[in-house]
Write a protein that holds these residues in place. Sequence first.
Motif, PDB file in Angstrom:
ATOM      1  N   PHE A 165       2.330  -4.047   2.620  1.00  0.00           N
ATOM      2  CA  PHE A 165       2.815  -3.739   3.871  1.00  0.00           C
ATOM      3  C   PHE A 165       2.048  -3.951   5.209  1.00  0.00           C
ATOM      4  CE2 PHE A 165       6.281  -0.203   1.895  1.00  0.00           C
ATOM      5  CZ  PHE A 165       6.825  -1.685   1.358  1.00  0.00           C
ATOM      6  N   SER A 166       2.578  -4.377   6.134  1.00  0.00           N
ATOM      7  CA  SER A 166       2.066  -4.567   7.431  1.00  0.00           C
ATOM      8  C   SER A 166       1.373  -3.554   8.142  1.00  0.00           C
ATOM      9  CB  SER A 166       2.749  -5.553   8.389  1.00  0.00           C
ATOM     10  OG  SER A 166       3.877  -4.397   8.737  1.00  0.00           O
ATOM     11  N   ALA A 167       0.758  -3.733   9.044  1.00  0.00           N
ATOM     12  CA  ALA A 167       0.102  -2.551   9.820  1.00  0.00           C
ATOM     13  C   ALA A 167       1.177  -1.948  10.437  1.00  0.00           C
ATOM     14  CB  ALA A 167      -0.882  -3.423  11.016  1.00  0.00           C
ATOM     15  N   ASP A 168       2.246  -2.484  11.265  1.00  0.00           N
ATOM     16  CA  ASP A 168       3.319  -1.746  11.727  1.00  0.00           C
ATOM     17  C   ASP A 168       4.090  -0.848  10.519  1.00  0.00           C
ATOM     18  OD1 ASP A 168       3.285  -2.938  13.853  1.00  0.00           O
ATOM     19  OD2 ASP A 168       4.937  -4.469  13.693  1.00  0.00           O
ATOM     20  N   ALA A 169       4.263  -1.320   9.232  1.00  0.00           N
ATOM     21  CA  ALA A 169       4.735  -0.367   8.485  1.00  0.00           C
ATOM     22  C   ALA A 169       3.873   0.869   8.295  1.00  0.00           C
ATOM     23  CB  ALA A 169       4.989  -1.049   7.332  1.00  0.00           C
ATOM     24  N   LEU A 170       2.469   0.537   8.178  1.00  0.00           N
ATOM     25  CA  LEU A 170       1.760   1.800   7.890  1.00  0.00           C
ATOM     26  C   LEU A 170       1.653   2.564   9.063  1.00  0.00           C
ATOM     27  CD1 LEU A 170      -0.457   3.037   6.416  1.00  0.00           C
ATOM     28  CD2 LEU A 170      -2.331   1.384   7.368  1.00  0.00           C
ATOM     29  N   ALA A 171       1.646   2.024  10.422  1.00  0.00           N
ATOM     30  CA  ALA A 171       1.387   2.856  11.644  1.00  0.00           C
ATOM     31  C   ALA A 171       2.782   3.764  11.667  1.00  0.00           C
ATOM     32  CB  ALA A 171       1.595   1.809  12.794  1.00  0.00           C
ATOM     33  N   SER A 172       3.818   3.182  11.350  1.00  0.00           N
ATOM     34  CA  SER A 172       5.148   4.218  11.522  1.00  0.00           C
ATOM     35  C   SER A 172       5.077   5.173  10.635  1.00  0.00           C
ATOM     36  CB  SER A 172       6.382   3.218  11.491  1.00  0.00           C
ATOM     37  OG  SER A 172       6.610   2.612  10.356  1.00  0.00           O
ATOM     38  N   ARG A 173       4.414   5.037   9.285  1.00  0.00           N
ATOM     39  CA  ARG A 173       4.319   5.965   8.393  1.00  0.00           C
ATOM     40  C   ARG A 173       3.270   6.843   8.655  1.00  0.00           C
ATOM     41  NH1 ARG A 173       6.970   1.846   6.554  1.00  0.00           N
ATOM     42  NH2 ARG A 173       8.102   1.514   4.662  1.00  0.00           N
ATOM     43  N   LEU A 174       2.066   6.462   9.220  1.00  0.00           N
ATOM     44  CA  LEU A 174       1.179   7.566   9.733  1.00  0.00           C
ATOM     45  C   LEU A 174       1.810   8.409  10.489  1.00  0.00           C
ATOM     46  CD1 LEU A 174      -1.991   5.249  10.107  1.00  0.00           C
ATOM     47  CD2 LEU A 174      -1.522   6.613   8.134  1.00  0.00           C
ATOM     48  N   ASP A 175       2.474   7.993  11.526  1.00  0.00           N
ATOM     49  CA  ASP A 175       3.113   8.535  12.537  1.00  0.00           C
ATOM     50  C   ASP A 175       4.092   9.610  12.238  1.00  0.00           C
ATOM     51  OD1 ASP A 175       3.275   9.134  15.361  1.00  0.00           O
ATOM     52  OD2 ASP A 175       5.079   7.959  15.708  1.00  0.00           O
ATOM     53  N   ASP A 176       4.970   9.140  11.253  1.00  0.00           N
ATOM     54  CA  ASP A 176       6.008  10.012  10.821  1.00  0.00           C
ATOM     55  C   ASP A 176       5.696  11.260  10.198  1.00  0.00           C
ATOM     56  OD1 ASP A 176       9.237  10.062  10.671  1.00  0.00           O
ATOM     57  OD2 ASP A 176       8.576  10.565   8.698  1.00  0.00           O
ATOM     58  N   SER A 177       4.581  10.921   9.091  1.00  0.00           N
ATOM     59  CA  SER A 177       3.996  11.921   8.209  1.00  0.00           C
ATOM     60  C   SER A 177       2.931  12.704   8.843  1.00  0.00           C
ATOM     61  CB  SER A 177       3.324  11.334   6.968  1.00  0.00           C
ATOM     62  OG  SER A 177       2.329  10.555   7.415  1.00  0.00           O
TER      63      SER A 177
END
Length: 653
Positions: A165-177
């Motif tokens: 997965f991309s940096a964007d996908a990771l960023a949104s998951r870091l944020d949400d969790s």
Amino acid sequence: MSETSQATEARTFSPPEQLAAHANVGPEIYDEAAADRLAFWAKAARRLTWTQEWDEVLDWSNPPFAKWFAGGKLNVAYNCVDRHVEDGHGDQVAYHWEGEPGDTRTITYAQLKDEVCKAANALTELGVRAGDRVAIYMPMIPEAVIAMLACARIGAVHMVVFGGFSADALASRLDDSGAVLVITADGGYRRGAPSALKPAVDDAVGRSSGVRNVLVVKRTEQDVEWTEGRDLWWDDVVGRQSTEHEPESFDAEHPLYIMYTSGTTAKPKGILHTSGGYLTQVSFTHWASFDLKADDDVFWTAADVGWVTGHSYIVYGPLSNRATSVMYEGTPETPHRGRWFELIQKYGVTILYTAPTVIRTFMKWGEDIPAGFDLTTLRVLGSVGEPINPEAWLWYHKNIGGGRCPIVDTWWQTETGGHMINPLPGVTTLVPGSAQAPFPGISAKVVDDEGNELGDDSTGLLVITDPWPSMLRTIWGDDQRYVDTYWSRFAEKGFYFAGDGAKKDADGNIWLLGRVDDVMNVSGHRISTTEVESSLVAHPAVAEAAVVGASDPTTGQGIVAFVILRGSAEQQGEGASGDDLVQTLRNHVARDIGPIAKPRQIMVVQELPKTRSGKIMRRLLRDIAENRELGDVTTLTDSSVMNMIKEKLPAAP
Ligand code: 6R9
């Protein structure tokens, strides 16, 4: 390849006699579960070690929020590792790990225990506490498993993000969790070359406020950017820790992990799993569905830990059952197309679990490749991720299973945590292409739109009618979305709506028919149409986009996008450079979301079919993408739109 339709496949396969005679479970298991479902699951839970017995098997007083084994206490990591060492099995191999370049590591249960304890001490030193979220963004290396178990051991909640997965996908998951720590690696090996992971982490963490540290495993030795004070080498921090760590007991309902999965909107859903019920079902299904014999089998789930299949059947199921597993870092064609078969031969794999998309790829490559290896150790095969068409089933059975291994086609979801509908290898007479029957203790039905159960020989929607131990408990931070997504469709009946279409054949076997919502399934990965549409629309050349999953002989579904260009880009789209633009857009999506989301085909159109409420009618676009007669167009705002689209298009493949 000839078409083998589900309806015409008539061959069935009874369980091999030897296997049936010694199987972990026999036909009586269905009666036992039916007689008293809760007693059945309580017995399955007793296969684990609890430090405190539960008060109640199931608390369903506040549906759909379930509590399984409430009042009970256990440590998940202790159950996966320590107790086997205490029972005298410390020298048994937990993982035969093989890197893509051919480097290997053999990890025994005793060694795994030491490594997990060290990592648990390191996490504690870094200030990670029970309940904190830890992101894991790793290649398929043993440290990924060690990190997961270290979290479980201290009660931290892991959140594994697939390395593709991309940096964007990771960023949104870091944020949400709300993750406080990211565990990653410099990179991993993929298709013969090191691929980087750290740059995506740097990008994502740079945008997140909560991440305090990044713990980096050295795998490829490639250069990495370094943020002093934040970034730490795994070897430095974990390496110096003690191998002693006292496991604390946690409530059965203590959160174990979050795994994000695509929904019908662009925002991914954080599926939350908890401890006691999850481990009970995953452990029991792993043991029963595959007939796992801890002393004899060599088990291989050929999947990534970044998928729920990896969580349940590379990590928690196999380890809780003291299995010896194979874990492989790379792709099936590196350095040659026989790599998997070579691994089966090398380690004497007895049980292989993989996805239909891989089987169809092997079919494309030809049966001569598996024929060149000794696969006679195999005794049970598994399939997961999408419907396996009878033709692929029969090919798998003959060319990999040597005609002697039952194939266990397992239907389940990130949300269900563990197997839900599948045959049992020592019991069921197999019908190629069908997942057949609910697992003992699971209540699944095929219903019509109103939730009425359908009889044999009919098609409808799949629902689960009673709670099950490894069910998701909620969507992280969004109880309402949990209720709306899974429990509102059949609210009156109290059914869980899986989002899959299903058919019951004349003999009552269940056949899964794919997603009924707008989630695509590409090679077993779920990608929402909305996610890809959002990405396309984010490109300056695109005004509007509609994405559909069209059936694809290899990947199950392929992504087909219809785009309306912005005025300035329109001429490009029509002219000679149109192909270039289409390529640019395909690459854009791959970069944005990940290579798996790269559209197979992009068609430039003038209009999109919409309903009066403004919803794009993807069903009609799917008809076009699959070269079919158009279905009902009466709810379109403008039915001439479809003719316009059809006239403009090249024939779909
Ligand atoms: C484990 C997993 C879940 C969706 C599910 C369904 C499809 C999975 C299947 C299958 C037919 C099978 N699916 N297994 N369809 N037969 N044996 O795949 O989880 O990634 O959450 O996907 O995959 O459509 O709803 P997940």
